[in-house]
Structure formats: C-alpha cells, structure tokens
Design a protein around this motif. Structure first.
Motif, PDB file in Angstrom:
ATOM      1  N   GLN A 194       1.099  -1.067  -0.287  1.00 31.31           N
ATOM      2  CA  GLN A 194       0.004   0.344  -0.205  1.00 31.31           C
ATOM      3  C   GLN A 194       0.996   1.454  -0.354  1.00 31.31           C
ATOM      4  O   GLN A 194       0.706   2.239   0.690  1.00 31.31           O
ATOM      5  CB  GLN A 194      -0.778  -0.082   0.966  1.00 31.31           C
ATOM      6  N   GLY A 195       1.720   1.152  -0.413  1.00 30.41           N
ATOM      7  CA  GLY A 195       2.759   2.532  -1.072  1.00 30.41           C
ATOM      8  C   GLY A 195       3.719   2.265  -0.195  1.00 30.41           C
ATOM      9  O   GLY A 195       4.602   3.207  -0.059  1.00 30.41           O
ATOM     10  N   ALA A 196       4.167   1.897   0.893  1.00 28.37           N
ATOM     11  CA  ALA A 196       5.360   1.826   2.169  1.00 28.37           C
ATOM     12  C   ALA A 196       5.751   0.616   2.161  1.00 28.37           C
ATOM     13  O   ALA A 196       5.447  -0.044   2.198  1.00 28.37           O
ATOM     14  CB  ALA A 196       3.695   1.859   3.656  1.00 28.37           C
ATOM     15  N   LEU A 197       6.868   1.366   2.674  1.00 32.31           N
ATOM     16  CA  LEU A 197       7.655   0.044   2.674  1.00 32.31           C
ATOM     17  C   LEU A 197       7.940  -0.311   3.856  1.00 32.31           C
ATOM     18  O   LEU A 197       8.724   0.499   4.742  1.00 32.31           O
ATOM     19  CB  LEU A 197       9.860   1.230   2.372  1.00 32.31           C
ATOM     20  N   LEU A 198       7.908  -2.222   3.517  1.00 39.26           N
ATOM     21  CA  LEU A 198       7.061  -2.389   5.480  1.00 39.26           C
ATOM     22  C   LEU A 198       8.975  -2.885   5.942  1.00 39.26           C
ATOM     23  O   LEU A 198       8.523  -3.271   6.918  1.00 39.26           O
ATOM     24  CB  LEU A 198       6.689  -3.223   5.462  1.00 39.26           C
ATOM     25  N   PHE A 199       9.622  -3.058   4.842  1.00 44.33           N
ATOM     26  CA  PHE A 199      10.447  -3.312   5.553  1.00 44.33           C
ATOM     27  C   PHE A 199      12.385  -3.614   4.143  1.00 44.33           C
ATOM     28  O   PHE A 199      11.642  -3.497   2.804  1.00 44.33           O
ATOM     29  CB  PHE A 199      10.936  -5.620   5.615  1.00 44.33           C
TER      30      PHE A 199
END
Length: 482
Positions: free
Chosen positions: A205-210
């Motif tokens: 969803q557009g976010a860099l989680l890792f």
C-alpha cells in the motif's frame, strides 16, 4: 542511489508514501509486494521515468533499463502506430524481432549469445505483433540487456512465461548476479523468487515495510502480509438475458471439424476435431507460442481464420451470416490480448459495464440496474472505491482484476479465461479462482481455461487440450485431447 523521504502522488492519490531506501552500487534487490502496493511506480522512479512529488533521489542511476508489462505495452502501441497494412497487399506483421534487437545496437556476438540463451532464433524474422505475450517478454529482456544498463529493473518478468521459459529466466538472472549485473526484481508471487538475491524490500500500500538483508523466514513474512486479505462476499445475481435457455446437454457449445491455422505454407496446427459440451470444463496447455491463444481467437471471432474453418460456436456456423454479437452475448472472455487492446479512455465502472455490451468501452446508455450490477462486481474484487478512476490510471494488476469482473459480470454460458491471473499477487490469484469455481458450481457456465502456472487449476476441470510439437512435420504443433 538513495531515496530520501520520497512520496509520489498520481491522479490525486498517493501511490508511494515517504520511502527511505538506499541502493549501494552493485547490490541486487528483490522487491516483493501485493497488487497496488506501488511496485511499478517505484520501478519508474528508479528508471528515471517518473519524478517524485515529495522528497529527493540522491545519486540517481542514469543508465537504467526497465522491463515491465507497461513497457511491453508501449512497444506494442508503437507497432500499432506504425501499422502499414492499409498500404500493403498483405497484413503488416510489425517490425521483425531481429530489427528490434538491432535498434539497440549493431549486431554483435552479444546478440548471438542472447538469441541462444533466450531461445529467440525461431522468432528473428517474425513481426512483433505475431508474438505471444511470453515471446514478447523474452524480446524485451534481450533489448534491455543489449543496452548494457548499470541497473536492470525487471517488473513481473515471469508473467505469461511457460514453465520452461520461467526456469530459463531464473537461471539467467542468477548468472547475471554472479557476473556483477545490478538487478532490481519486482514480483508479487513468492514462487517467482530467484535464488541469489541478497537483499529484500517489502512494499505494501505504498509503504516500505522492510528493507535489508534477505531474511531466512521470508515465507512467513509474506504470509503475514497476505493475511490482510478480504472476506468473500456473495456472488451478484446471474443475468438471465445472457443465458442460453434450455440448451440440450448433448449439443456442443463449440464444434470444430478438421480445424487448422495456417501462415503461408506453415500450419500452426491442423486436423483438430473437437467438441466442447456443456459442463465439460477444459484446460488448454502448451508452451509459449504454440497457438493456445490463437485457438481461443478462432472461438471468439478475434482471429480472421475462424471463417476458413468449419466451426460452430453456440449453434452458429462461423461465416454463415451470423453476427459476432449473437455469439459474444453469451461469452465472457479475458486474455492478455484483450488487456493489451483495451486502450480507450474511460473509468473503471465503464470498463466493467462493457462486459454487458461486449465492446471496448461503452457507447450506449446503460440503466441503473446494470450500473448497480457493475458496482457489485467491483465490490467483489475489492475495487469499489476506484469506480470513477480512469481505467488506465490503475496498476496493471488492478486493470486485470477489472477485466476479470468484465468477463464474469454476465456469468455467461461460455467463460474463456486465457491467463486470467497475469499480474495478480498470490492472494488475488487464488481469490479469483475461488470466485470462478463458485460460478461454475452454481450455474450452467462452461469453462475454457489457459494457465502456465502449475498451481493454477480447478477441481471441476475434467478435460484438456494439450499442444505438443508435431514430430510428423505436418504442422508445428499437434493437439492431444484428454
């Protein structure tokens, strides 16, 4: 290259959100994300094809090559623009593959090596518009490698490839990493993971989680991300206006006698005698370029040689004065070719509604009942909030979900799905197959299904058509029924 607090907004929607990511020279990364996670937007940023709305990109890599469904579509549309059929005494098949490769650089030993490695020799004199999706993907990869990029960005490169081509590409990418080529591989299915990538970025969803070293438990990390999935709602009602009333079980929906497809003196296949009876759900298998989509094109009327064949579809003999709309009224269809040719302007809701009018776009008024039905299908595929967005503004995976809803909206008597899940993440792939299985279980719909993926099948499929090389020399392929 370093992305510092980078956000990207497209059509008033934030696609990437405050990304911080460092890519040192020489490091190869695997980027894993779901549909609409922002992978393709990230790829465009890295390739210099898109500017960020917020933040900055430090030390950008200018010699980057990007291979994707979007770039393949762009080359196809360029070929359509150059179509000289109206000025020739025959169809213009497009630029030969050999010329497409020489557009990048004069012919050299590198061309010969890539032709061998990517199995392009049989395609060199073929026009680009005659290639299958998988063949076109191999040509795009060769063009990218010929450019000798500092950074090679591969966005869903395995989509549409048969199992042998997928294995070849896995091997090629592993060799490129060993040779020091910097790669960024963006995928939405864990089975496409290539061994040898030392770093992982996880996007949702557009976010860099890792982002960091490849974790040992990547499978569990991915499963946690997929757990965000949605519940299965009830199917919308079946539409009686598009059904075949009292169709006899013994009467075939498709009847092909001595079927063939011929180009000049060469037969793609010939002598196919085949009937598809109601309820005999059938899977079509075979390698890239064997003619699977060509066979389906005969049935849908999208291939001109349908009129050279003794072919009955839904009781109509092809070429005997029937209207294509008389047949398409009872068909639902999705394929890579349809996706490639769905280039009209219009919003997402209109694209789903066009499944009722059997057109690319909607050119007649539709009522409130039809609009409500289309909205219910959008809700079922999880895109209700994007009904008014331009179809072309969606990611390729979201576009494919919309075209699947377009094919299913009538819950038709004959459903033809040609690589329907291309571009979908693991969750959406199996969600879509579950929806199809429910449609087949509750009504008189017969399925004709094509997929290269070994894990994509349906328990209700009882018959098969398998394309195999024809060792007799009478044609390129023969078709075995099972």
């Amino acid at each position: 290259m370093q992305l510092v607090d980078v956000s990207v907004t497209i059509h008033n929607q934030t696609v990437l959100k405050r990304i911080h990511w460092h890519l040192p020279a020489g490091q190869s990364w695997l980027v894993l994300g779901t549909n609409a996670s922002g992978k393709s937007t990230l790829a465009r940023l890295l390739a210099g094809d898109l500017a960020c709305t917020q933040g900055r990109i430090e030390d950008p890599i200018h010699a980057a090559a990007w291979v994707s469904l979007e770039s393949q579509q762009a080359l196809y549309e360029r070929e359509l623009y150059r179509d000289d059929t109206d000025f020739m005494e025959q169809l213009d098949d497009g630029t030969p593959v050999s010329a497409l490769l020489m557009e990048i650089a004069p012919w050299s030993d590198q061309h010969d090596r890539l032709v061998t490695v990517l199995h392009l020799a049989p395609l060199l004199q073929r026009g680009y518009r005659l290639l299958s999706a998988g063949e076109g993907r191999r040509v795009m990869l060769a063009r990218a490698l010929l450019a000798e990029p500092a950074l090679l960005i591969l966005d869903e490169p395995f989509e549409g490839l048969d199992s042998a081509s997928r294995a070849d590409l896995h091997r090629i990418l592993g060799e490129l990493i060993e040779q020091g080529q910097q790669l960024v591989l963006l995928i939405n299915q864990l089975s496409d993971r290539v061994v040898g990538f030392p770093y992982l970025a996880l996007l949702d969803q557009g976010a860099l989680l890792f982002s960091g070293a490849m974790p040992a438990d990547i499978d569990s990390v991915w499963q946690q991300l997929l757990a965000i999935g949605r519940p299965m709602p009830e199917l919308p009602p079946r539409q009686s206006a598009y059904q075949l009333d009292q169709w006899p079980d013994h009467q075939p929906l498709i009847d092909l006698v001595d079927g063939f497809v011929q180009y000049d003196e060469t037969y793609q296949f010939r002598s196919l005698n085949w009937q598809l009876r109601p309820g005999c759900h059938t899977q079509v298998r075979g390698p890239n370029g064997c003619g699977k989509s060509t066979l389906l094109g005969l049935i849908t009327g999208d291939h001109p040689q349908c009129y050279r064949n003794q072919l009955q579809v839904l009781g109509y003999q092809r070429g005997q004065g029937e209207s294509i709309w008389q047949i398409k009224k009872h068909l639902g269809y999705v394929s890579g070719n349809l996706h490639r040719d769905y280039r009209v302007s219009g919003n997402v809701l209109t694209a789903v509604l066009s499944g009722l009018t059997d057109s690319i776009g909607v050119y007649q008024s539709v009522g409130g009942t039809e609009t409500a039905l289309a909205k219910s299908w959008l809700a079922l595929i999880g895109l209700a909030d994007k009904a008014q967005r331009p179809f072309k503004a969606l990611s390729m995976g979201e576009q494919r979900l919309v075209l699947i809803a377009r094919a299913l909206i009538k819950q038709p008597p004959l459903l033809i799905l040609d690589e329907p899940t291309q571009g979908l993440d693991d969750f959406n792939r199996f969600y879509v197959l579950d929806v199809v299985a429910r449609i087949l279980a509750q009504g008189p719909t017969t399925l004709l299904f094509v997929s290269h993926r070994q894990d994509e099948t349906l328990a209700c499929i009882t018959h098969s058509l398998v394309f195999e090389p024809d060792t007799s020399g009478r044609a390129l392929f023969r078709i075995r029924q099972g």
